[in-house]
Enzyme design. Structure first.
Site, short mmCIF file in Angstrom:
data_model
loop_
_atom_site.label_atom_id
_atom_site.label_comp_id
_atom_site.label_asym_id
_atom_site.label_seq_id
_atom_site.Cartn_x
_atom_site.Cartn_y
_atom_site.Cartn_z
N ASN A 7 0.84 -1.18 0.00
CA ASN A 7 0.00 0.00 0.00
C ASN A 7 0.89 1.25 0.00
OD1 ASN A 7 -1.68 2.21 0.86
ND2 ASN A 7 -3.19 0.71 1.52
N ARG A 18 4.93 18.07 2.19
CA ARG A 18 5.88 19.13 1.87
C ARG A 18 5.47 19.96 0.66
NH1 ARG A 18 10.94 18.89 4.26
NH2 ARG A 18 11.14 20.94 3.27
N HIS A 43 -5.39 3.68 -1.64
CA HIS A 43 -6.71 3.98 -1.10
C HIS A 43 -6.93 5.48 -1.27
CE1 HIS A 43 -9.76 3.25 2.39
NE2 HIS A 43 -10.13 4.29 1.65
N HIS A 50 -3.76 11.55 1.11
CA HIS A 50 -2.54 10.82 0.75
C HIS A 50 -2.62 10.46 -0.73
CE1 HIS A 50 -5.31 7.82 2.34
NE2 HIS A 50 -4.94 8.04 3.59
N GLU A 74 -8.57 0.47 -3.27
CA GLU A 74 -9.55 0.27 -2.21
C GLU A 74 -10.16 1.62 -1.84
OE1 GLU A 74 -7.14 -1.65 0.77
OE2 GLU A 74 -6.59 0.26 1.70
N THR A 104 -8.52 6.16 9.66
CA THR A 104 -8.08 4.97 8.95
C THR A 104 -9.21 3.97 8.97
OG1 THR A 104 -6.31 3.30 8.78
CG2 THR A 104 -7.10 3.85 11.01
N HIS A 195 -4.38 -4.88 7.46
CA HIS A 195 -4.46 -3.83 8.48
C HIS A 195 -3.59 -4.23 9.68
CE1 HIS A 195 -6.32 0.03 9.56
NE2 HIS A 195 -5.99 -0.33 10.79
N ASP A 196 -2.51 -3.49 9.84
CA ASP A 196 -1.56 -3.65 10.95
C ASP A 196 -0.80 -4.97 10.93
OD1 ASP A 196 -2.07 -1.13 11.85
OD2 ASP A 196 -3.37 -1.73 13.50
N GLY A 217 1.02 -1.54 4.28
CA GLY A 217 1.55 -0.23 3.93
C GLY A 217 2.20 0.49 5.09
N HIS A 218 1.44 0.79 6.13
CA HIS A 218 1.96 1.59 7.23
C HIS A 218 3.17 0.93 7.89
CE1 HIS A 218 1.85 4.42 10.60
NE2 HIS A 218 2.04 3.37 11.38
#
Length: 241
Positions: A7, A18, A43, A50, A74, A104, A195-196, A217-218
């Protein structure tokens, strides 16, 4: 093997913070493709905080140039989002029940309320030639309803597993996810997860048979700060194999 889809939202978030095109999302995606990831995910939220709609278009074109790399988009199926799916025709569209101001994704669909709508969306995606996936909690009643909608896959929302794993008390939670995955498969649904998930908890999760894809992703972005992206991708690919 489980497919690894990366992701790119956090890379887009860094760029947006920035006000200039650095890091460049497309260039980062090309780097990931060079590292042999199986797929890319974005997403694009309604506020574009983002990944943007233009990112989605650009990444769709990039993945068309690399047909071995699957593109997953997604998001909440607003009219605008579905128009973007029709325009870009990704390999997979994962429907997520996010509110516009949600920080999220933090819950799956409640199909007792949205069954008719999701059924219509599944048919729309099928007409576009796009594989459909539905973000769901590991709940038997929701999975049984998902099996009636015409979606191709579900994506199990894995935050509760990740939290339990971090506390070292995940056996019972993992068993619940395994039962959910088995039920989905018996109903003819493919099973994704996300997720996580991270380098510490993914291997245990993938003891569940036949998980087709994980979207990460994260955690992957944070881990790359410590170990470097090439090392992190190599570790994930080894786990997924």
């Amino acid at each position: 093997m489980t497919a690894l889809s990366v992701n790119l939202n956090k890379i887009a978030l860094l760029r947006n913070s920035r006000g200039r095109d650095y890091p460049n999302v497309l260039a980062y995606a090309e780097k990931l493709i060079g590292l042999q990831v199986h797929g890319l995910t974005v997403h694009p939220r309604q506020d574009e905080r983002h990944a943007t709609r233009q990112d989605t278009r650009d990444l769709a074109e990039l993945c068309r140039q690399h047909p071995a790399v699957e593109f997953n988009v997604e998001g909440y199926p607003s009219a605008e989002f579905m128009a973007l799916i029709a325009e870009t025709c990704p390999d997979q569209c994962t429907l997520v029940p996010d509110a516009p101001d949600q920080l999220t994704s933090d819950h799956g669909w409640d199909l007792t309320q949205h069954l008719a709508w999701v059924t219509e969306l599944a048919a729309e995606l099928k007409s576009l030639g796009v594989r459909s996936s539905l973000f769901l909690d590991p709940q038997e009643d929701q999975i049984r309803l998902a099996g009636t909608t015409g979606v191709d896959r579900i994506e199990l929302y894995t935050e509760s597993y990740a939290l339990a794993h971090a506390q070292g008390e995940h056996a019972a939670v993992l068993a619940r996810y395994a039962a959910a995955a088995q039920l989905a498969q018996e109903l003819g649904l493919g099973v994704n997860a996300g997720h996580d998930l991270d380098l510490h908890n993914l291997a245990d999760f993938l003891t569940i048979p036949h998980i087709l894809e994980v979207s990460i992703g994260h955690a992957l972005t944070v881990e790359s700060l410590e170990y470097g992206v090439a090392e992190v991708i190599a570790r994930y690919l080894k786990i997924c194999a």
